[in-house]
Design an enzyme around this catalytic site. Structure first.
Site, PDB file in Angstrom:
ATOM      1  N   THR A  53      27.389  79.117 -35.677  1.00 23.32           N
ATOM      2  CA  THR A  53      27.444  77.980 -36.646  1.00 23.32           C
ATOM      3  C   THR A  53      26.029  77.258 -36.636  1.00 23.32           C
ATOM      4  O   THR A  53      25.678  76.945 -35.635  1.00 23.32           O
ATOM      5  CB  THR A  53      28.739  77.106 -36.474  1.00 23.32           C
ATOM      6  OG1 THR A  53      28.730  76.041 -37.581  1.00 23.32           O
ATOM      7  CG2 THR A  53      28.773  76.245 -34.929  1.00 23.32           C
ATOM      8  N   HIS A  65      37.107  79.458 -21.049  1.00 22.97           N
ATOM      9  CA  HIS A  65      36.910  79.492 -19.759  1.00 22.97           C
ATOM     10  C   HIS A  65      38.101  80.537 -19.051  1.00 22.97           C
ATOM     11  O   HIS A  65      37.939  80.677 -17.843  1.00 22.97           O
ATOM     12  CB  HIS A  65      36.930  78.029 -18.961  1.00 22.97           C
ATOM     13  CG  HIS A  65      36.101  78.112 -17.527  1.00 22.97           C
ATOM     14  ND1 HIS A  65      35.546  79.296 -16.947  1.00 22.97           N
ATOM     15  CD2 HIS A  65      35.487  77.013 -17.020  1.00 22.97           C
ATOM     16  CE1 HIS A  65      34.892  78.752 -15.969  1.00 22.97           C
ATOM     17  NE2 HIS A  65      34.937  77.562 -15.808  1.00 22.97           N
TER      18      HIS A  65
END
Length: 407
Positions: A318, A370
């Site tokens: 993006t 994560h």
């Protein structure tokens, strides 16, 4: 009389409901076969609904209605003759040319009235209120017939939010199905992933040199601009091969890794953020990347993008820099596990080989899940992107820019 029932077609797999965003015709209009008669929103895209036959149309759904796939939304009387002297069907306006009517919502029933006084203010009260810059109509009078007394004026105090004569209208409009789905997915990403963002900065001097040297020849040969997105896409696909955990996603208790890179490119369309996918970007040349991004961005801008073209990406890029963003923490596009945020390019002093020079610098950000991507992989991935962009001649072009750019 021969009546055709027009039903909502399936825009794509797993989509069971759409929303009538805009009718492009009126009840009783004569429509031509294949004429766009409505725009419908799914949770992935806005699509045009073409007439299946010519005839007089009767609408069976209102704008804003949620309708199931397969539901009848209009009838077409195919036996009706075309009205004499009628003009050809007008082409549907482009998405960016259409304007939505904004309606002012009424105040909730529980809202307090803005005007309290049913009578007028006494001369003494009016003088005090004028000195306080308070509108007499905002003070509840305790005198006869609601008259504002001197005591009322003395006790009146301006408060936060007291009307001052300026405009105080509000707007209320229903969000499109696409916007609602984007909102749901963003909240889902925040609530269901262990999202973390790591940052780095990139010196784009070498990229700028290559673009300056070859952009004219590239455009003349391929009818496409040599932009930053092809360099970033090539750098990302290289980094994904080096750090495959970033190019993966969670499915239940399993991790799925991909040996291909389908890169989702976030673009701003007339209906909001859209994320078309560049398939097998790791196999595309600079020309191929630029041509595909141009094609997808044009289709998104014109409201022609399909659900299939926005489904199945493995990683997202993006670019908030086109709007002036210096730094941000992009949100993961689930079920993907990583997204790279580009930002604006600022010329600023940096140390290069012991010397202070002015260089075009960009901050880049990687947001990642994560749960399956550790710090080593995330930082290593971002460093690999940085290395490729700061040494594109060797790492992205194999020291042969003319061959890499197909010149």
């Amino acid at each position: 009389m021969s009546i055709l029932e027009m039903k909502v077609p399936s825009p794509g797999e797993s989509i069971t409901e759409v929303e009538i965003a805009t009718w492009l015709v009126k009840d009783g209009d004569y429509v031509e076969k294949d004429q766009a008669i409505a725009e419908v929103d799914s949770d992935k895209a806005t699509l045009e609904l073409p007439a299946e036959a010519s005839g007089i149309i009767t609408l069976k759904a209102e704008e804003g209605d949620a309708v199931a796939v397969g539901q009848v939304v209009c009838l077409i009387d195919t036996s009706a003759a075309k009205p004499s002297g009628s003009a050809p069907a007008a082409e549907a306006p482009k998405a960016e040319e259409k304007k939505e009517e904004v309606k002012v919502a009424p105040a909730p029933a529980s809202a307090p009235a803005a005007t309290y006084a049913t009578g007028s203010a006494s001369p003494a009260a009016k003088k005090i209120l004028d000195e306080k810059s308070i509108d007499a109509a905002s003070v509840q009078g305790t005198g006869k017939d609601g008259r504002v007394t001197k005591e009322d004026a003395l006790n009146a105090t301006p408060s936060m939010g007291t009307p001052t004569g300026g405009p105080r209208g509000t707007e209320r409009k229903k969000m499109s199905m696409l916007r609602r789905k984007v909102a749901e997915r963003l909240v889902e990403a925040k609530n269901t992933t262990a999202m973390l963002t790591t940052f780095n900065e990139v010196n784009l001097t070498e990229v700028n040199k290559l673009r300056t040297e070859f952009k004219e020849a590239f455009k003349a040969k391929h009818n496409a601009s040599l932009g930053f997105m092809s360099f970033f896409t090539k750098a990302v696909t290289r980094a994904l091969q080096l750090f495959p955990d970033v190019n993966s996603m969670i499915d239940g208790q399993e991790q799925i890794k991909f040996d291909f890179a389908d890169i989702s490119i976030a673009v701003s369309g007339p209906k909001g953020l859209m994320v078309p996918v560049v398939r097998n970007a790791e196999l595309l040349s600079f020309r191929g990347v630029e041509a595909e991004i141009k094609r997808l961005a044009t289709r998104a801008r014109d409201g022609q993008i399909t659900v299939d073209e926005m489904t199945g990406g493995t990683f997202t890029i993006t670019n908030g820099g086109v709007f002036g963003s210096m730094l941000s923490t992009p949100i993961i596009n689930p079920p993907q596990s990583g997204i790279l945020g580009m930002h604006n390019i600022i010329e600023r002093p940096v140390a290069v080989n012991g010397q202070v020079v002015i260089a075009p610098m960009m901050y880049i950000a990687l947001s990642y899940d994560h749960r399956i991507i550790d710090g080593r992989e995330s930082v290593g991935f971002l460093v690999a992107v940085k290395e490729a962009l700061e040494n594109p001649m060797e790492l992205l072009m194999n020291n042969d820019p003319k061959k890499a750019l197909e010149l």
